[in-house]
Motif scaffolding. Structure first.
Motif, PDB file in Angstrom:
ATOM      1  N   PRO A 194      24.669 -11.113   4.621  1.00 19.60           N
ATOM      2  CA  PRO A 194      24.159 -11.699   5.861  1.00 19.60           C
ATOM      3  C   PRO A 194      24.704 -10.959   7.082  1.00 19.60           C
ATOM      4  O   PRO A 194      25.723 -10.252   6.994  1.00 19.60           O
ATOM      5  CB  PRO A 194      24.702 -13.138   5.817  1.00 19.60           C
ATOM      6  CG  PRO A 194      25.095 -13.384   4.403  1.00 19.60           C
ATOM      7  CD  PRO A 194      25.498 -12.058   3.854  1.00 19.60           C
ATOM      8  N   PRO A 195      24.058 -11.097   8.224  1.00 15.38           N
ATOM      9  CA  PRO A 195      24.573 -10.482   9.454  1.00 15.38           C
ATOM     10  C   PRO A 195      26.006 -10.934   9.732  1.00 15.38           C
ATOM     11  O   PRO A 195      26.385 -12.077   9.453  1.00 15.38           O
ATOM     12  CB  PRO A 195      23.608 -11.007  10.527  1.00 15.38           C
ATOM     13  CG  PRO A 195      22.346 -11.280   9.799  1.00 15.38           C
ATOM     14  CD  PRO A 195      22.765 -11.785   8.450  1.00 15.38           C
ATOM     15  N   GLY A 196      26.785 -10.010  10.260  1.00 12.04           N
ATOM     16  CA  GLY A 196      28.165 -10.315  10.623  1.00 12.04           C
ATOM     17  C   GLY A 196      29.189 -10.042   9.553  1.00 12.04           C
ATOM     18  O   GLY A 196      30.391 -10.010   9.830  1.00 12.04           O
ATOM     19  N   VAL A 197      28.756  -9.821   8.307  1.00  9.67           N
ATOM     20  CA  VAL A 197      29.701  -9.573   7.209  1.00  9.67           C
ATOM     21  C   VAL A 197      30.301  -8.177   7.365  1.00  9.67           C
ATOM     22  O   VAL A 197      29.589  -7.188   7.517  1.00  9.67           O
ATOM     23  CB  VAL A 197      29.009  -9.716   5.844  1.00  9.67           C
ATOM     24  CG1 VAL A 197      29.927  -9.246   4.720  1.00  9.67           C
ATOM     25  CG2 VAL A 197      28.585 -11.152   5.620  1.00  9.67           C
ATOM     26  N   GLN A 198      31.618  -8.097   7.322  1.00  9.40           N
ATOM     27  CA  GLN A 198      32.318  -6.835   7.483  1.00  9.40           C
ATOM     28  C   GLN A 198      32.359  -6.059   6.158  1.00  9.40           C
ATOM     29  O   GLN A 198      32.277  -6.653   5.075  1.00  9.40           O
ATOM     30  CB  GLN A 198      33.753  -7.085   7.970  1.00  9.40           C
ATOM     31  CG  GLN A 198      33.832  -7.717   9.349  1.00  9.40           C
ATOM     32  CD  GLN A 198      33.255  -6.824  10.431  1.00  9.40           C
ATOM     33  OE1 GLN A 198      33.466  -5.604  10.426  1.00  9.40           O
ATOM     34  NE2 GLN A 198      32.521  -7.415  11.365  1.00  9.40           N
ATOM     35  N   PRO A 199      32.508  -4.733   6.218  1.00  9.53           N
ATOM     36  CA  PRO A 199      32.511  -3.907   5.005  1.00  9.53           C
ATOM     37  C   PRO A 199      33.851  -3.966   4.274  1.00  9.53           C
ATOM     38  O   PRO A 199      34.673  -3.055   4.376  1.00  9.53           O
ATOM     39  CB  PRO A 199      32.223  -2.501   5.547  1.00  9.53           C
ATOM     40  CG  PRO A 199      32.782  -2.515   6.932  1.00  9.53           C
ATOM     41  CD  PRO A 199      32.563  -3.913   7.454  1.00  9.53           C
ATOM     42  N   LEU A 200      34.070  -5.022   3.514  1.00  9.58           N
ATOM     43  CA  LEU A 200      35.314  -5.175   2.773  1.00  9.58           C
ATOM     44  C   LEU A 200      35.309  -4.278   1.537  1.00  9.58           C
ATOM     45  O   LEU A 200      34.254  -3.888   1.027  1.00  9.58           O
ATOM     46  CB  LEU A 200      35.488  -6.636   2.356  1.00  9.58           C
ATOM     47  CG  LEU A 200      35.485  -7.665   3.499  1.00  9.58           C
ATOM     48  CD1 LEU A 200      35.613  -9.078   2.935  1.00  9.58           C
ATOM     49  CD2 LEU A 200      36.582  -7.371   4.503  1.00  9.58           C
ATOM     50  N   ALA A 201      36.502  -3.973   1.036  1.00 13.86           N
ATOM     51  CA  ALA A 201      36.620  -3.034  -0.085  1.00 13.86           C
ATOM     52  C   ALA A 201      35.827  -3.490  -1.305  1.00 13.86           C
ATOM     53  O   ALA A 201      35.210  -2.665  -1.995  1.00 13.86           O
ATOM     54  CB  ALA A 201      38.097  -2.863  -0.447  1.00 13.86           C
ATOM     55  N   ARG A 202      35.808  -4.792  -1.573  1.00 13.06           N
ATOM     56  CA  ARG A 202      35.120  -5.271  -2.772  1.00 13.06           C
ATOM     57  C   ARG A 202      33.604  -5.154  -2.664  1.00 13.06           C
ATOM     58  O   ARG A 202      32.895  -5.262  -3.675  1.00 13.06           O
ATOM     59  CB  ARG A 202      35.507  -6.732  -3.043  1.00 13.06           C
ATOM     60  CG  ARG A 202      35.015  -7.724  -2.013  1.00 13.06           C
ATOM     61  CD  ARG A 202      35.336  -9.150  -2.431  1.00 13.06           C
ATOM     62  NE  ARG A 202      34.849 -10.143  -1.494  1.00 13.06           N
ATOM     63  CZ  ARG A 202      35.524 -10.602  -0.457  1.00 13.06           C
ATOM     64  NH1 ARG A 202      36.756 -10.142  -0.230  1.00 13.06           N
ATOM     65  NH2 ARG A 202      35.012 -11.508   0.349  1.00 13.06           N
ATOM     66  N   HIS A 203      33.091  -4.937  -1.456  1.00 13.23           N
ATOM     67  CA  HIS A 203      31.643  -4.835  -1.282  1.00 13.23           C
ATOM     68  C   HIS A 203      31.094  -3.470  -1.696  1.00 13.23           C
ATOM     69  O   HIS A 203      29.899  -3.350  -1.982  1.00 13.23           O
ATOM     70  CB  HIS A 203      31.261  -5.098   0.176  1.00 13.23           C
ATOM     71  CG  HIS A 203      31.536  -6.494   0.625  1.00 13.23           C
ATOM     72  ND1 HIS A 203      31.583  -6.857   1.956  1.00 13.23           N
ATOM     73  CD2 HIS A 203      31.779  -7.633  -0.075  1.00 13.23           C
ATOM     74  CE1 HIS A 203      31.857  -8.139   2.056  1.00 13.23           C
ATOM     75  NE2 HIS A 203      31.973  -8.627   0.839  1.00 13.23           N
ATOM     76  N   PHE A 204      31.944  -2.453  -1.728  1.00 12.71           N
ATOM     77  CA  PHE A 204      31.428  -1.103  -1.967  1.00 12.71           C
ATOM     78  C   PHE A 204      30.965  -0.870  -3.403  1.00 12.71           C
ATOM     79  O   PHE A 204      29.908  -0.261  -3.617  1.00 12.71           O
ATOM     80  CB  PHE A 204      32.455  -0.066  -1.523  1.00 12.71           C
ATOM     81  CG  PHE A 204      32.545   0.041  -0.023  1.00 12.71           C
ATOM     82  CD1 PHE A 204      31.692   0.881   0.681  1.00 12.71           C
ATOM     83  CD2 PHE A 204      33.458  -0.719   0.692  1.00 12.71           C
ATOM     84  CE1 PHE A 204      31.750   0.964   2.060  1.00 12.71           C
ATOM     85  CE2 PHE A 204      33.533  -0.653   2.067  1.00 12.71           C
ATOM     86  CZ  PHE A 204      32.668   0.193   2.763  1.00 12.71           C
ATOM     87  N   PRO A 205      31.714  -1.320  -4.434  1.00 12.00           N
ATOM     88  CA  PRO A 205      31.160  -1.172  -5.793  1.00 12.00           C
ATOM     89  C   PRO A 205      29.834  -1.908  -5.967  1.00 12.00           C
ATOM     90  O   PRO A 205      28.939  -1.417  -6.663  1.00 12.00           O
ATOM     91  CB  PRO A 205      32.260  -1.772  -6.685  1.00 12.00           C
ATOM     92  CG  PRO A 205      33.512  -1.622  -5.885  1.00 12.00           C
ATOM     93  CD  PRO A 205      33.099  -1.832  -4.460  1.00 12.00           C
ATOM     94  N   ALA A 206      29.705  -3.066  -5.307  1.00 15.88           N
ATOM     95  CA  ALA A 206      28.438  -3.807  -5.374  1.00 15.88           C
ATOM     96  C   ALA A 206      27.337  -3.030  -4.671  1.00 15.88           C
ATOM     97  O   ALA A 206      26.187  -2.989  -5.133  1.00 15.88           O
ATOM     98  CB  ALA A 206      28.610  -5.191  -4.756  1.00 15.88           C
ATOM     99  N   ARG A 207      27.675  -2.406  -3.546  1.00 16.68           N
ATOM    100  CA  ARG A 207      26.714  -1.556  -2.847  1.00 16.68           C
ATOM    101  C   ARG A 207      26.255  -0.403  -3.733  1.00 16.68           C
ATOM    102  O   ARG A 207      25.074  -0.035  -3.752  1.00 16.68           O
ATOM    103  CB  ARG A 207      27.366  -1.013  -1.569  1.00 16.68           C
ATOM    104  CG  ARG A 207      26.437  -0.237  -0.649  1.00 16.68           C
ATOM    105  CD  ARG A 207      26.623   1.273  -0.617  1.00 16.68           C
ATOM    106  NE  ARG A 207      27.828   1.885  -1.093  1.00 16.68           N
ATOM    107  CZ  ARG A 207      28.596   2.673  -0.387  1.00 16.68           C
ATOM    108  NH1 ARG A 207      28.323   2.906   0.881  1.00 16.68           N
ATOM    109  NH2 ARG A 207      29.646   3.252  -0.928  1.00 16.68           N
ATOM    110  N   ASN A 208      27.184   0.145  -4.507  1.00 18.34           N
ATOM    111  CA  ASN A 208      26.865   1.282  -5.363  1.00 18.34           C
ATOM    112  C   ASN A 208      25.826   0.935  -6.428  1.00 18.34           C
ATOM    113  O   ASN A 208      25.016   1.778  -6.822  1.00 18.34           O
ATOM    114  CB  ASN A 208      28.134   1.814  -6.033  1.00 18.34           C
ATOM    115  CG  ASN A 208      29.095   2.440  -5.037  1.00 18.34           C
ATOM    116  OD1 ASN A 208      28.740   2.715  -3.903  1.00 18.34           O
ATOM    117  ND2 ASN A 208      30.336   2.636  -5.453  1.00 18.34           N
ATOM    118  N   ARG A 209      25.844  -0.310  -6.909  1.00 20.27           N
ATOM    119  CA  ARG A 209      24.866  -0.680  -7.939  1.00 20.27           C
ATOM    120  C   ARG A 209      23.456  -0.712  -7.354  1.00 20.27           C
ATOM    121  O   ARG A 209      22.478  -0.445  -8.063  1.00 20.27           O
ATOM    122  CB  ARG A 209      25.242  -2.033  -8.558  1.00 20.27           C
ATOM    123  CG  ARG A 209      24.695  -3.265  -7.836  1.00 20.27           C
ATOM    124  CD  ARG A 209      25.279  -4.537  -8.381  1.00 20.27           C
ATOM    125  NE  ARG A 209      24.605  -5.739  -7.927  1.00 20.27           N
ATOM    126  CZ  ARG A 209      24.715  -6.273  -6.716  1.00 20.27           C
ATOM    127  NH1 ARG A 209      25.468  -5.694  -5.786  1.00 20.27           N
ATOM    128  NH2 ARG A 209      24.070  -7.390  -6.413  1.00 20.27           N
TER     129      ARG A 209
END
Length: 360
Positions: A194-209
């Motif tokens: 959602p809007p406003g969510v910061q790029p936390l470390a745990r989000h990057f592996p999920a982004r990679n999928r």
């Protein structure tokens, strides 16, 4: 899909402890998101805990914020949800997008690599992305520093998709703010947050999928042995997509990851022709159209106390494959999956990659 069902599905995935697997299972069992939302507290109680659902007002606010930013939602089950991503385990039930959504239906190639990439690798990535675009491919990357940045720059004229690990209104890294805006205006910007969510470390592996899931294949241009780019390559390989790598000097640590991929069977890439030859074209018989309603592990309407105890007794802090739980318990997949769903909603279960689970 009716607007009310769309709203309820977004509310479902925004509810605590609901991930892609539990989301699919709940819809497969209850048919509609409204019924699934009503059932969550009872299911969590059976798992020994409590669970709440996302506040409707908060979801309405999120939708208004996204629309104000010029973004739209794409939900799993929508006819224009990306077909290749739909086939990917753990695909996001809801995407937020800005830009040309038709790009996701074209032949997509993911390109990833080191953030601290060498000048030679950056130039190669930019040229390769440009050449792929001229041959009709859409380049998918993650808007990170280094290789990602050059991949987008090389393909901005022909078609590029940027997948980010934050809200659609957050630019990261900050120096790519202008590039991210260009991708949204001339290509396609994608996130599951959602809007406003910061790029936390745990989000990057999920982004990679998502990067790997959108593409027929993934090209790694330069990567250290333990880089996030290799996560993307691994996810692509596990999903049966082509994994490609650009070889580099054995004296450069940034090339070791690519060289190792090639040793393990990745396709060696030297130019755009190599990439397109490797991916070929997807056989339409391999694609499930409108597949959402038939995806998701089976779940049962009822589980006996002794069955629940048998499954829980096999679980511990070390992750185990769900198939192994089914084999050892002697219970049906539906019963095992129901117990796991109840535990997850109660906060007692953690799902991990590769269909593995463990107790929290």
């Amino acid at each position: 899909m009716r607007e009310r069902e769309r709203f309820d599905r977004l509310r479902l995935i925004r509810s605590p402890r609901i991930g892609p697997v539990s989301y699919r299972q709940l819809l497969a069992r209850f048919g509609t998101a409204a019924e699934a939302l009503r059932a969550i507290p009872d299911l969590a109680a059976r798992g020994g805990g409590k669970a709440s659902v996302a506040d409707a007002g908060a979801v309405e606010k999120e939708i208004a914020q996204s629309r104000a930013l010029g973004a739209r939602y794409l939900l799993m089950g929508d006819p224009d949800y990306p077909v290749l991503l739909d086939q990917f385990d753990g695909a996001p039930p809801a995407l937020i997008l800005r830009g040309d959504t038709a790009l996701a239906s074209r032949q997509c190639i993911a390109m990833v690599g080191a953030r601290n990439a060498s000048a030679a690798a950056c130039r190669f990535a930019r040229t390769l992305a440009q050449d792929l675009g001229q041959r009709g491919a859409v380049v998918v990357s993650g808007l990170a520093r280094g290789i990602d940045t050059e991949a987008h720059r090389g393909s901005i004229e022909s078609g590029t998709i940027g997948v980010i690990a934050s809200g659609i209104d957050i630019a990261f890294p900050p120096e790519n703010r202008d590039l991210q805006a260009q991708v949204a205006e001339r290509g396609l910007l994608v996130t599951e947050h959602p809007p406003g969510v910061q790029p936390l470390a745990r989000h990057f592996p999920a982004r990679n999928r998502i990067i790997a899931g959108l593409a027929l294949g993934t090209v790694v241009v330069e990567a250290a042995p333990k880089s996030g780019s290799l996560i993307t390559a691994r996810l692509a390989g596990e999903a049966g997509r082509e994994v490609m790598a650009v070889p580099g000097s054995p004296l450069d640590p940034r090339a070791q990851g690519c060289n190792q991929l090639i040793r393990e069977g990745a396709i060696l890439i030297q130019n755009a022709a190599d990439v397109l030859e490797a991916v070929g074209s997807i056989d339409p018989r391999m694609v499930r159209q409108g597949s959402f309603d038939f995806i998701g592990a089976p779940v049962s309407s009822d589980v006996a106390a002794q069955e629940r105890a048998a499954v829980i007794g096999l679980l511990g802090p070390v992750s185990v494959p769900i198939d192994e739980l089914i084999r050892l318990s002697g219970l049906s997949p539906a019963v095992v999956q129901t117990v796991l769903l109840e535990l997850e909603l109660a906060g007692g279960l953690e799902r991990q990659a590769g269909g593995r689970v463990s107790l929290r």
